[in-house]
Motif scaffolding. Sequence first.
Motif, PDB file in Angstrom:
ATOM      1  N   ALA A 317     -65.179  15.465   3.183  1.00  0.00           N
ATOM      2  CA  ALA A 317     -65.299  15.049   1.776  1.00  0.00           C
ATOM      3  C   ALA A 317     -63.971  15.118   1.035  1.00  0.00           C
ATOM      4  O   ALA A 317     -63.903  14.823  -0.165  1.00  0.00           O
ATOM      5  N   GLY A 318     -62.898  15.526   1.734  1.00  0.00           N
ATOM      6  CA  GLY A 318     -61.563  15.526   1.136  1.00  0.00           C
ATOM      7  C   GLY A 318     -61.094  16.851   0.599  1.00  0.00           C
ATOM      8  O   GLY A 318     -60.002  16.936   0.020  1.00  0.00           O
ATOM      9  N   GLU A 319     -61.864  17.922   0.765  1.00  0.00           N
ATOM     10  CA  GLU A 319     -61.458  19.218   0.227  1.00  0.00           C
ATOM     11  C   GLU A 319     -60.362  19.854   1.085  1.00  0.00           C
ATOM     12  O   GLU A 319     -60.246  19.595   2.287  1.00  0.00           O
ATOM     13  N   LYS A 320     -59.580  20.722   0.453  1.00  0.00           N
ATOM     14  CA  LYS A 320     -58.563  21.491   1.160  1.00  0.00           C
ATOM     15  C   LYS A 320     -59.184  22.756   1.744  1.00  0.00           C
ATOM     16  O   LYS A 320     -60.157  23.296   1.209  1.00  0.00           O
ATOM     17  N   LEU A 321     -58.611  23.234   2.860  1.00  0.00           N
ATOM     18  CA  LEU A 321     -59.054  24.506   3.418  1.00  0.00           C
ATOM     19  C   LEU A 321     -58.857  25.617   2.395  1.00  0.00           C
ATOM     20  O   LEU A 321     -57.851  25.650   1.681  1.00  0.00           O
ATOM     21  N   ALA A 322     -59.814  26.534   2.363  1.00  0.00           N
ATOM     22  CA  ALA A 322     -59.741  27.629   1.390  1.00  0.00           C
ATOM     23  C   ALA A 322     -58.996  28.833   1.937  1.00  0.00           C
ATOM     24  O   ALA A 322     -58.752  29.789   1.207  1.00  0.00           O
ATOM     25  N   LEU A 323     -58.633  28.792   3.227  1.00  0.00           N
ATOM     26  CA  LEU A 323     -57.966  29.925   3.873  1.00  0.00           C
ATOM     27  C   LEU A 323     -56.610  29.526   4.437  1.00  0.00           C
ATOM     28  O   LEU A 323     -56.423  28.389   4.901  1.00  0.00           O
ATOM     29  N   THR A 324     -55.680  30.458   4.421  1.00  0.00           N
ATOM     30  CA  THR A 324     -54.434  30.311   5.160  1.00  0.00           C
ATOM     31  C   THR A 324     -54.582  31.071   6.473  1.00  0.00           C
ATOM     32  O   THR A 324     -55.529  31.843   6.659  1.00  0.00           O
ATOM     33  N   GLN A 325     -53.641  30.883   7.381  1.00  0.00           N
ATOM     34  CA  GLN A 325     -53.722  31.579   8.665  1.00  0.00           C
ATOM     35  C   GLN A 325     -53.718  33.094   8.477  1.00  0.00           C
ATOM     36  O   GLN A 325     -54.438  33.823   9.167  1.00  0.00           O
TER      37      GLN A 325
END
Length: 667
Positions: A317-325
Amino acid sequence: MFEKILIANRGEIACRVIRTAQRLGIKTVAVYSDADASSLHVKMADEAVRIGPAASAESYLVIDKIIAACKETGAQAVHPGFGFLSENAAFVKALDDAGVVFIGPPTKAIGAMGDKIESKHLAKQSNVSTVPGHMDLIKDAEEAVRISSDIGYPVMIKASAGGGGKGMRVAYNDAEAREGYRSAQNEARSSFGDDRIFIEKFIEEPRHIEIQVIGDKHGNIIHLGERECSIQRRHQKVIEEAPSPFLDEKTRAAMGSEAVALSRAVNYYSAGTVEFIVDKDKNFYFLEMNTRIQVEHPVTELITGIDIVEWMIRVAAGEKLALTQEQVKLEGWAVESRVYAEDPLRNFLPSIGRLVRYQAPEAEGDLNGRPLIRVDSGVEEGSEISMFYDPMIAKLVTYGPDRLSAIKTMRTALDSFYIRGINHNMGFLSTVMSQERFVEGRLTTNYIVEEFPDGFLGIELDKDNLNLLVSVAAVLQTNLSEQIALAAHINGYRGVDIPVELTVFINREGHSVVIDLQDDGYLVSGDDFETLVRGDWAPDQLVFFAEVNGEETVVQVDRQEASLSLTLSGVTVEALVLETRLARYNELMPEKLPPDLSKFLLSPMPGLLVSVAVEEGQTVKAGEELAVIEAMKMENILRAGKDLTVAKISASAGESLVVDQVIIEFE
């Protein structure tokens, strides 16, 4: 966010996707073949569309029918699950042309990494270590033999479009290479519509460890740690866990970094898995990339707390990941057992039929906000296990603070999982969970072959479990007698006189005990043991949850005409309990012997008879091929168990067989 999505799959993965979509408030559309009209995923979805006959080539693999279902229902996006069209670039393009979003990676990534041959070339170009092999297409069996000899045996013969253990064979000599090429090609054509084959060196004593990656459309890619998938049968994973008991932090970081780099090279987004072969010295080699969600994804979800399906949908749906590595944390341990409809005692041949009774273990308690027991299934009581699809019944997943805790919970969960109507592999799974080598984490992809060189022959009861089952049988029968007496003599009921001397026959062997009532249970005394059994049980209960000498114990109970069938840790015994004064009469009863079927080759399952390799009057040697049966998208080669002469061929190639149908009669 999408308002409605279609799941282009069936079974447990379709149900799995539907559950997450429902939690997100998204309406769902199921598709189904004629064989799946009453399936659980159809009942769970908000809408359902019929897409054709039972054969997947006429239903789940037909792109135009999936597109038509999207248009009919107004589905804005499609989740492909795994298998079927999940790694089909043409399907993704067709969806794009129809204005429907594919909940998965881009076409370029599927083309580059979903194709096992092209992915090897790309890995080499990216300086990723790969397994030695011949990455060009192979035209026929004789070329396969020549290439295999050049590489050096053993070799792995693999379908380029393969997956799930289908289209894969290990060959140790020219004859096996020739036969393996033929079978791998046939399976690949049947399962994937693509019969391209390649060959690579088979690394002996390897571990199969994979890295879960997930990326978004904004260039962010992270990994969620590894999964140990080394316990395999016919190259199909059977037991998985996360994390791996073998990796250290340094190796984990190196593998994760390489998986992310490879994903970045093809601008990957959505969920994907980079698979590696790892040797005893922790050297790792890129094997392949699966551009879809994996069957074993629940173990990663439990140790990370991340819903992978949810993020596939959000990314699409185009959202960015909410977590970093740096924010990805691995907590606890998870183990997954794949519960299959198959008969381990008959070389794991598929078992087809109706789930007459089905009672999955319930999740009791949680840790870190995650359930200790999770069951992902696409069936329910009354469901049909069809010859047309994969024989998986369910994925049983357990979670704990450490590996030993997760394994212990798995043992109890397997004992609690009640399935009747078809054969299943839970006895085998219970055996593996109890083996010292498994508990110590000494795993390789050869585990099953090494631990069961003659096949799985069942489990022998040790002395402690025998005494336990003797005691439980005595308690259950006493409880049952009490209730029968109560029902028959309501007025003036006195109950069963206790203590009482009983003889418990386990598989016709008698064991003398005395059972006495205690304030907190029954005390069963034998010649060399005493067992205190606590727990409530009613005759309609399928599972007896008890405390035996202070230990949690789970025993499955089936009532026969005069006896009880008890199952513990994968072992099933027949228990007949009699008062000792009557027991001597039982010993006079003749034992009914099974009929002699040694002169017949019977079909071990319903399926399609692909070929018959012998003729009437022909003498065959032990180990020679007799016939090939295809069922559940797998070819099963039936071989002679001893030297024989063929008297009569009773079935022809192309014929549909029922279980125990005579194929060949011998002199």
